[in-house]
Design an enzyme around this catalytic site. Structure first.
Site, PDB file in Angstrom:
ATOM      1  N   GLY A   7       2.442 -42.247   7.269  1.00 43.58           N
ATOM      2  CA  GLY A   7       1.335 -41.356   6.972  1.00 43.58           C
ATOM      3  C   GLY A   7       1.471 -40.108   7.815  1.00 43.58           C
ATOM      4  N   GLN A  11      -1.661 -32.480  12.209  1.00 43.65           N
ATOM      5  CA  GLN A  11      -0.421 -32.726  12.949  1.00 43.65           C
ATOM      6  C   GLN A  11       0.573 -31.588  12.745  1.00 43.65           C
ATOM      7  OE1 GLN A  11      -0.079 -37.000  11.347  1.00 43.65           O
ATOM      8  NE2 GLN A  11       0.840 -37.112  13.375  1.00 43.65           N
ATOM      9  N   CYS A  47       2.301 -43.056  16.213  1.00 47.19           N
ATOM     10  CA  CYS A  47       1.906 -41.772  15.642  1.00 47.19           C
ATOM     11  C   CYS A  47       3.015 -40.764  15.906  1.00 47.19           C
ATOM     12  CB  CYS A  47       0.608 -41.312  16.296  1.00 47.19           C
ATOM     13  SG  CYS A  47      -0.005 -39.753  15.656  1.00 47.19           S
ATOM     14  N   LEU A  48       3.360 -39.971  14.892  1.00 41.02           N
ATOM     15  CA  LEU A  48       4.406 -38.959  15.080  1.00 41.02           C
ATOM     16  C   LEU A  48       3.999 -37.945  16.156  1.00 41.02           C
ATOM     17  CD1 LEU A  48       5.425 -38.298  11.360  1.00 41.02           C
ATOM     18  CD2 LEU A  48       6.575 -39.760  13.035  1.00 41.02           C
ATOM     19  N   HIS A 103      -6.347 -44.423  10.624  1.00 38.64           N
ATOM     20  CA  HIS A 103      -5.570 -43.657  11.605  1.00 38.64           C
ATOM     21  C   HIS A 103      -5.508 -42.176  11.197  1.00 38.64           C
ATOM     22  CE1 HIS A 103      -1.907 -43.168  14.320  1.00 38.64           C
ATOM     23  NE2 HIS A 103      -1.865 -42.075  13.567  1.00 38.64           N
ATOM     24  N   GLU A 104      -5.176 -41.941   9.919  1.00 42.79           N
ATOM     25  CA  GLU A 104      -5.033 -40.551   9.453  1.00 42.79           C
ATOM     26  C   GLU A 104      -6.396 -39.853   9.395  1.00 42.79           C
ATOM     27  OE1 GLU A 104      -2.151 -39.518   9.541  1.00 42.79           O
ATOM     28  OE2 GLU A 104      -1.048 -41.400   9.386  1.00 42.79           O
ATOM     29  N   HIS A 150      -7.343 -38.378  12.571  1.00 41.86           N
ATOM     30  CA  HIS A 150      -6.720 -37.076  12.866  1.00 41.86           C
ATOM     31  C   HIS A 150      -7.609 -35.925  12.387  1.00 41.86           C
ATOM     32  CE1 HIS A 150      -2.773 -37.903  14.554  1.00 41.86           C
ATOM     33  NE2 HIS A 150      -2.502 -38.795  13.616  1.00 41.86           N
TER      34      HIS A 150
HETATM   35 NI    NI Z   1      -0.950 -40.216  13.686  1.00 37.51          NI
END
Ligand code: NI
Length: 161
Positions: A43, A48, A96-97, A138-139, A142
């Site tokens: 995702g 991000q 997470c990236l 999670h997304e 963000h």
């Molecule tokens: Ni993330």
């Protein structure tokens, strides 16, 4: 290809705004999608990438970072909302990236009923459970300026890779 922002960047901590014009963001969606797949993410959320708009992509599939992820089609979610969620929660590992080389145990709802706009402008209602519900939460965080590390309850639940 642009670069994913990492923890410490203030743009990851802003509350995002709704998308008004989907046509305008189509090239950005493509760039987000390509970055997510290149980085083996399941995702990715617009903040991000430094765009504080309510948009994220989920694409659960087995890859080097998440070998046990269930297979699903990619889903692009614009202006997503949680309509209803389970009482029950469960713990699971997340990465997470934007938080390189770490994993953490996070408590999430087991299932969610959600609403979002798709890239054609249709309002979609859907129910997600398990790992995919986890990706959504999670997304979605963000978009609120939250990172999973904010929700790790104990030191011992954070792991360095
Ligand atoms: Ni993330």
């Amino acid at each position: 290809m642009g670069k994913v922002l990492t923890v410490g960047n203030p743009l990851l901590r802003k509350v995002s705004k709704n998308v008004e014009n989907i046509q305008e963001i189509l090239p950005f969606i493509e760039e987000l999608f390509n970055t997510m797949t290149e980085e083996d993410g399941v995702g990715i959320a617009a903040p991000q990438y430094g765009y504080n708009i309510n948009l994220f992509i989920m694409y659960s599939k087995s890859n080097s970072r998440y070998p046990d992820a269930p297979e699903s089609e990619p889903i692009i979610l614009i202006n997503p909302k949680i309509i209803e969620h389970s009482e029950e929660t469960e713990y699971g590992l997340e990465g997470c990236l934007s938080v390189p080389k770490m994993r953490g145990l996070v408590k999430r709802y087991k299932w969610l009923k959600v609403q979002y706009t798709d890239i054609n402008g249709n309002i979609i209602e859907d129910t997600f459970q398990g790992f995919i519900a986890r990706i959504f939460q999670h997304e979605y965080d963000h978009l609120l300026g939250l990172l999973y590390i904010d929700k790790v309850e104990k030191h011992e639940d954070l792991f360095f890779l």
